[in-house]
Design an enzyme around this catalytic site. Structure first.
Site, mmCIF file in Angstrom:
data_model
loop_
_atom_site.group_PDB
_atom_site.id
_atom_site.type_symbol
_atom_site.label_atom_id
_atom_site.label_comp_id
_atom_site.label_asym_id
_atom_site.label_seq_id
_atom_site.Cartn_x
_atom_site.Cartn_y
_atom_site.Cartn_z
ATOM 1 N N HIS A 323 0.856 -1.193 0.000
ATOM 2 C CA HIS A 323 0.000 0.000 0.000
ATOM 3 C C HIS A 323 0.891 1.242 0.000
ATOM 4 O O HIS A 323 1.693 1.443 0.906
ATOM 5 C CB HIS A 323 -0.897 0.002 1.238
ATOM 6 C CG HIS A 323 -2.154 0.803 1.079
ATOM 7 N ND1 HIS A 323 -2.151 2.111 0.633
ATOM 8 C CD2 HIS A 323 -3.460 0.477 1.298
ATOM 9 C CE1 HIS A 323 -3.395 2.557 0.597
ATOM 10 N NE2 HIS A 323 -4.206 1.582 0.991
ATOM 11 N N HIS A 407 3.003 -19.943 -14.290
ATOM 12 C CA HIS A 407 1.920 -19.179 -14.919
ATOM 13 C C HIS A 407 1.784 -17.806 -14.263
ATOM 14 O O HIS A 407 1.958 -17.671 -13.050
ATOM 15 C CB HIS A 407 0.593 -19.943 -14.805
ATOM 16 C CG HIS A 407 0.670 -21.352 -15.298
ATOM 17 N ND1 HIS A 407 0.805 -21.670 -16.632
ATOM 18 C CD2 HIS A 407 0.646 -22.541 -14.622
ATOM 19 C CE1 HIS A 407 0.861 -22.985 -16.766
ATOM 20 N NE2 HIS A 407 0.771 -23.529 -15.560
ATOM 21 N N HIS A 411 -3.012 -8.507 -13.885
ATOM 22 C CA HIS A 411 -4.270 -7.772 -14.025
ATOM 23 C C HIS A 411 -4.358 -7.079 -15.379
ATOM 24 O O HIS A 411 -3.474 -6.304 -15.759
ATOM 25 C CB HIS A 411 -4.387 -6.744 -12.906
ATOM 26 C CG HIS A 411 -5.450 -5.725 -13.121
ATOM 27 N ND1 HIS A 411 -6.769 -6.061 -13.380
ATOM 28 C CD2 HIS A 411 -5.405 -4.364 -13.133
ATOM 29 C CE1 HIS A 411 -7.470 -4.952 -13.547
ATOM 30 N NE2 HIS A 411 -6.678 -3.914 -13.396
ATOM 31 N N HIS A 440 -8.447 -8.518 -24.429
ATOM 32 C CA HIS A 440 -9.043 -8.478 -25.753
ATOM 33 C C HIS A 440 -10.488 -8.975 -25.741
ATOM 34 O O HIS A 440 -11.375 -8.356 -26.341
ATOM 35 C CB HIS A 440 -8.206 -9.332 -26.714
ATOM 36 C CG HIS A 440 -8.712 -9.351 -28.124
ATOM 37 N ND1 HIS A 440 -9.661 -10.260 -28.579
ATOM 38 C CD2 HIS A 440 -8.427 -8.566 -29.190
ATOM 39 C CE1 HIS A 440 -9.913 -10.042 -29.850
ATOM 40 N NE2 HIS A 440 -9.184 -9.017 -30.254
#
Length: 512
Positions: A323, A407, A411, A440
């Protein structure tokens, strides 16, 4: 997203190698593939403890095999005279083991999840989007042209979705329409999740809902409790205003609750609401969300029951949250406000990419020691020491996160975000394929985008037992949050996947 771009981690490490062609020795760079040297070093360091223990174990086995009955009697004689010490040590070991087992963190399993797939009539191809924007009469020519350029460069395809209220002429951003959008998304995802898992709503003990911009009374979590008639003692939470990274925050909260409440299930619902948050003004920094954000949501089922491990897809390994809200620029870089004409929208600062870079650097500095093999940590540490003590011009070593994860779910906030992370984490096009294709096909669905990406990877049949998945998201505040999952089995594509009928069409080439 427009604005300044910055090197998120500190630049690549380029080494200049001078080769003397007059020497008769073979050219090492031409005869040896350096990646295999690095893999060998990684294996050696990662298994150093095992390699050191093997000779010790061999010596012990050899000595034990040479013992005769007299040697065993002598050993037993010595143990008899040290019986008190043995009892004390055994007691300490028993109590210590019991204490560890009782207090260690309970594993959190991901049983399954579902992503909402809107109906086809809510699709918003470029031509329809621009025609409706023009017909509203709220945008001047400059704003319309700006939106057209953003759409063309955004990485979004022709099949993303906007809510029904935005398809009407004029648009109808009413409270009723916003509630309808929230219900369709949340209930659509939850229905699929309950159907695929066979879990009864009454079995859910913890509910966490996150939606940044739409927080009615009663809350979204109460809407779910009412719809599915969840039990009266359910622990429900409603997270608002926390941006696109709130999905990871919601998972972290559910994880903490599962440490306290035994033998139960937790449901995490992540969504965003567009209906009442469409911007109808001409300020360019506030028009960008119109072009990027689209309808979407997810529902995730977590469990702390040990018997659920056999049917779970993943186990939660780490959650790391960063943060940067104490910094004023970071706090205001994604900011909901009114423009000069009183039109409300979300403004994106030109410093957004630079601030995201700083948050990412802090996040992976914390995450790195938890996930990177010791070989990468030693290389990074040695380079850092050399830079501090000997030469300021020594470029920092960028850890290879491909050794930690199979993997990556980055975002899908926009094309620039994916480009920068691909470049600065030195990822291959395959590693960011899920993020690009999600952007997409579905656009920026906010906090739920990382689940559409994981569904894409599963749809391609790429997840195997033991594979590690890194979900990383950015959000207003400014926050950068990471979740690390480990597959507990080979994960097959789900029949409820939002990609079920189109996965074979992807990947597609995205025009610059």
């Amino acid at each position: 997203m427009p604005g300044e771009t910055t090197n998120l981690i500190g630049g690549g490490d380029s080494a200049a190698v001078q080769i003397n062609h007059h020497r008769r020795l073979p050219d090492f760079l031409q005869t040896v593939n350096l990646k295999y040297v690095k893999l060998g070093y990684h294996y050696l360091i990662s298994n150093l403890l095992t390699l050191c223990l093997i000779p010790i174990m061999i010596v012990i086995i050899i000595n034990a095999s040479q013992m005769n009955p007299d040697d065993i009697k002598v050993l037993w004689y010595h143990l008899q005279y040290n019986l008190v010490s043995i009892i004390i040590i055994s007691t300490v070991l028993v109590f210590g083991s019991t204490f560890y087992i009782m207090t260690r963190p309970k594993p959190v399993y991901l049983i399954d999840y579902a992503c909402y797939r809107p109906p086809d009539h809510l699709k918003a191809p470029y031509e329809r989007f621009m025609r409706h924007s023009r017909l509203t009469g709220d945008f001047d020519d400059s704003a319309l042209e700006f939106q057209r350029k953003i759409l063309e460069r955004s990485g979004l395809g022709e099949e993303t979705y906007v809510p029904a209220a935005m398809h009407a002429i004029p648009p109808q951003p009413t409270m009723a329409a916003a509630r309808e959008e929230a219900e369709q998304v949340m209930f659509g995802a939850l229905d699929k999740m309950f159907s695929s898992t066979g879990i009864k709503p009454k079995d859910v003990g913890i509910l966490v809902v996150n939606c940044s911009l739409f927080n009615p009374t009663p809350s979204l979590s109460s809407m779910i409790v009412n719809k599915y008639k969840l039990r009266g003692n359910i622990k429900s939470f409603n997270l608002g205003g926390m941006g696109c990274s709130a999905g990871v925050i919601a998972v972290d909260l559910a994880k903490d609750m599962l440490q306290v409440h035994r033998n139960t299930y937790a449901v995490v619902v992540s969504t965003e609401n567009i209906t009442q948050n469409w911007y109808f003004g001409n300020k360019k920094s506030m028009l960008i969300p119109n072009c990027l954000f689209r309808v979407g949501g997810s529902a995730v089922l977590l469990s702390n029951k040990s018997r659920d491990k056999s049917r779970a897809k993943y186990q939660l390994v780490h959650v790391v949250r960063t943060h940067r809200g104490s910094d004023e620029k970071a706090f205001r870089c994604v900011y909901q406000e009114q423009d000069d004409n009183g039109k409300t929208g979300v403004s994106l600062s030109k410093d957004l990419m630079a601030i995201a870079g700083g948050a990412l650097k802090t996040n992976i500095t914390t995450l790195g020691p938890l996930v990177l093999p010791i070989s990468e940590q030693l290389l990074f540490f040695c380079t850092l020491i050399a830079k501090k003590l000997f030469n300021n011009k020594v470029k920092p070593y960028i850890p290879d996160f491909k050794l930690a994860f199979e993997h990556f779910c980055i975002h899908a906030g926009g094309r620039a975000v994916i480009d920068e992370l691909e470049k600065n984490l030195q990822l291959s096009p395959t590693h960011v394929e899920a993020s690009r294709m999600t952007l997409h096909r579905f656009g920026n669905t906010s906090s739920s985008s990382i689940w559409y990406e994981l569904a894409y990877i599963e749809g391609k049949g790429r997840v195997r037992k033991g594979h590690r998945v890194w979900q990383i998201a950015f959000g207003s505040g400014f926050k950068c949050n990471s979740a690390v999952w480990k597959a507990v089995r080979n994960v097959k594509p789900s029949e409820h996947s939002p990609w079920a009928d189109c996965i074979n069409k992807y990947p597609v080439e995205i025009v610059s």
